[in-house]
Each structure stands twice: as C-alpha cells, then as structure tokens.
Design an enzyme around this catalytic site. Structure first.
Site, PDB file in Angstrom:
ATOM      1  CE  LYS A  52      -4.079  -2.471   2.039  1.00 10.40           C
ATOM      2  NZ  LYS A  52      -4.020  -2.640   3.287  1.00 10.40           N
ATOM      3  CD  GLN A  96      -3.686  -4.498   6.942  1.00  9.73           C
ATOM      4  OE1 GLN A  96      -3.768  -3.125   5.915  1.00  9.73           O
ATOM      5  NE2 GLN A  96      -3.852  -5.437   5.959  1.00  9.73           N
ATOM      6  CG  ASP A 119     -10.097  -0.384   5.089  1.00 13.87           C
ATOM      7  OD1 ASP A 119      -9.748  -1.076   4.052  1.00 13.87           O
ATOM      8  OD2 ASP A 119      -9.495  -0.101   6.462  1.00 13.87           O
TER       9      ASP A 119
HETATM   10  N1  GUN Z   1      -7.025  -6.808   6.751  1.00 12.08           N
HETATM   11  C1  GUN Z   1      -7.448  -7.768   4.943  1.00 12.08           C
HETATM   12  N2  GUN Z   1      -7.640  -7.105   4.062  1.00 12.08           N
HETATM   13  C2  GUN Z   1      -8.161  -5.941   5.133  1.00 12.08           C
HETATM   14  C3  GUN Z   1      -8.585  -4.288   4.450  1.00 12.08           C
HETATM   15  O1  GUN Z   1      -8.877  -4.121   3.276  1.00 12.08           O
HETATM   16  N3  GUN Z   1      -8.954  -3.582   5.356  1.00 12.08           N
HETATM   17  C4  GUN Z   1      -7.467  -3.003   6.695  1.00 12.08           C
HETATM   18  N4  GUN Z   1      -7.725  -2.592   6.706  1.00 12.08           N
HETATM   19  N5  GUN Z   1      -7.313  -5.159   7.049  1.00 12.08           N
HETATM   20  C5  GUN Z   1      -7.372  -6.460   5.810  1.00 12.08           C
END
Ligand code: GUN
Length: 306
Positions: A52, A96, A119
């Site tokens: 990311k 996350q 998100d």
């Molecule tokens: N963990 C796995 N997929 C995601 C996601 O799309 N966003 C976040 N914040 N954590 C994750």
C-alpha cells in the site's frame, strides 16, 4: 478457453487514471495523504501495508505508517486514531486488520472519522452502502465490481452467488452486486447443498479462506468466477494434490517452498468457467488500486475539488 480477468492490467489502468487527479491536488496545495496503522508484527499484514505504501509513493500520494507495538491497548490506539482524525494533511486512515485480541476492533473502526474512512468499514459508510448512497466502499468488493465492469461482464439480471459472509468482502460485494441488479445469494459455512447453489451462479464469488475448496462441481459451465482467496500452501503433499502433480507447479513449489492458492480450484476453474480471476494476479492488485481511489476521492472532497 476461459478468459482470464487480469487484475494487474486493470489496476495499472486505474492507477494511470488517478495520476492527473493526484497532480491536480498537489498543484492546488498538497497531495492526498494516507495514514496506515499497522499494529505489531503480522507477516501477511506487513506485506499488504508495504504494498500500500509503495502504491502511494508511485502515485505521488503522501503516506505515513504508524506502527504501535502488538501490546498496544484499545485506549492507546484510540488516541492514535483521534490524532490522525485531526490532521489536516491526512485524507485517509486505514487501520490494518486483524488487530490483536486485547484490542476492541469495533471501537477502533468506529473511531475513524467517516470522511477519512478509506476502507469503508465505519458503520456510517456501511449504512451508505446498504442504502445505495455515495460513500467510500470497501476496497476489495469495489475492485471486484470495477473488474467485472471493465471486462464487460453482464451483472444486471444475472444470478450471483457469494460464498463467504465477512464484513470486509462477502456482505459488501453482495450488496454491490445487488445494486447492479444481480439476483444475489449469500452462502456460508452452514449453507446446505453448497455446491448445487454455487452451480446456479452465472457469477460466483469465493471469499472463504479455504484453499481450492471450490471445485468443478461448484462451477456452472461458462460462469464468471471471482476468487478472493489468498492461501499460502507450504505443505508439498497438499500442493501436489491441488495441482495434480503438475511438473511446472511442483518445480515452482520446490523453488519457493510454498505456493499461493485461491479458494477456487485453479485447474477446475480454468476448465469450467467462462471467465475467472487468477491467483495471484486477479483480485489482489485491485484492492490496493481501490484504496488509492478512495484516498484521492477523500482528498478531493476535503479540498473542495469535487
Ligand atoms: N486486512 C485484510 N484486508 C484488509 C483491508 O481491506 N483493509 C484493512 N484495513 N485490513 C485488511
């Protein structure tokens, strides 16, 4: 031959389309800003977060990683989120998941300012999704819809079956497909006759987290199959069973010591589907692309550019 839905290509297209929007924001005063909160040391999360941050750098988005220790308390994490909520230069906040067990994940997700919730996990934004109102959508489901649309896969009037009912993928992708006028069935671990229901799907989305579980008898011939699974197989016998002793795949396994497998059987889907997303290179790259889209949209809103 089934068509491969190439997520890497679509991601590259989405990111190129974002570049002038990032440049316009930078010219107006500052680039979009994304804060990523990564708690402790979770190997898969560390890889996701690294990817990311790299995508931000390539696009010219400012990014900041906050990395509290795995022992962090809910109150301490709430303090971090609160501080990021107040930052003028941060347009998006991503915490996350998964969070360690001592942290109340619901309170954390609720604390992220809805306008910075890139998100799409805040209950306000989930409510907007349910009601069909504008708002950030969860990145993986949004990426799946983008992929289907860009490949011209018909959705309206189609029967769509979603396997998995998570808040991150299953529920939101079902709602997005419904808003596009599909007839949607959500299945899960307690659904009887799962294979027979899946076989009705002209679109089948697998988001279960069980390697190669969706085999030929689950797939309607000619269906579009979207595989959200990312399962690392490090057992050689299991890899040999799944890939039916393919010399090419077993050589790859022996080189790396593991293989990535989706929730859909990779050989069965290639034989039965009309179109499908490979693993890797299908849905995965789109999640990050849609995170970039959500961050840019948030910055545009917050700076009055849209
Ligand atoms: N963990 C796995 N997929 C995601 C996601 O799309 N966003 C976040 N914040 N954590 C994750």
């Amino acid at each position: 031959m089934a068509q491969i839905l190439d997520g890497t290509r679509v991601r590259d297209d989405i990111l190129s389309e974002l570049k002038p929007r990032v440049a316009a924001l930078a010219a107006k005063g500052r680039p979009p800003g994304l804060a990523v909160v990564l708690v402790g040391h979770h190997p898969a999360s560390e890889i996701y977060v690294r990817n990311k941050v790299r995508a931000c750098r390539e696009l010219g988005i400012y990014s900041e990683s906050v990395t509290p220790p795995g022992s962090v308390s809910t109150e301490e994490l709430l303090g971090i989120v609160d501080q990021l909520n107040g930052r003028h230069d941060i347009d998006g906040i991503l915490v996350q998941l998964p969070l360690p067990p001592q942290v109340d994940a619901r309170r954390i997700l609720l604390a992220v300012a809805p306008a910075k919730d890139v998100d799409g996990f805040h209950p306000c934004n989930v409510g907007s999704l349910v009601a069909g109102l504008p708002g950030p959508r969860a990145c993986t489901p949004a990426g799946i819809l983008e992929l289907l649309k860009r490949y011209g896969i018909p959705i309206a009037g189609q029967r769509a079956v979603v396997v998995g009912r998570s808040d991150i993928v299953g529920k939101p992708v079902a709602l997005l497909l419904l808003h596009e006028h599909a007839t949607v069935t959500i299945c899960h671990s307690r659904t009887p006759s799962l294979a027979a229901i899946c076989r009705e799907g002209e679109i089948l989305v697998a988001a279960i987290g069980r390697p190669a579980m969706i085999t030929a008898e689950f797939i309607r011939p000619g269906a579009t199959v979207v595989d959200v699974g990312m399962n690392r197989i490090d057992n050689r016998a299991e890899a040999a069973r799944i890939f039916r002793n393919s010399t090419e795949k077993m050589a790859a396994f022996d080189k790396k010591g593991s293989l990535l497998v989706g929730d859909v059987h990779p050989l069965d889907v290639a034989a039965a589907a009309g179109a499908y997303t490979p693993v890797p290179g299908g849905v995965g790259p789109l999640t990050i692309a849609m995170l970039m889209v959500n961050t840019v949209v948030s910055a545009e809103r917050r700076t009055g550019l849209c």
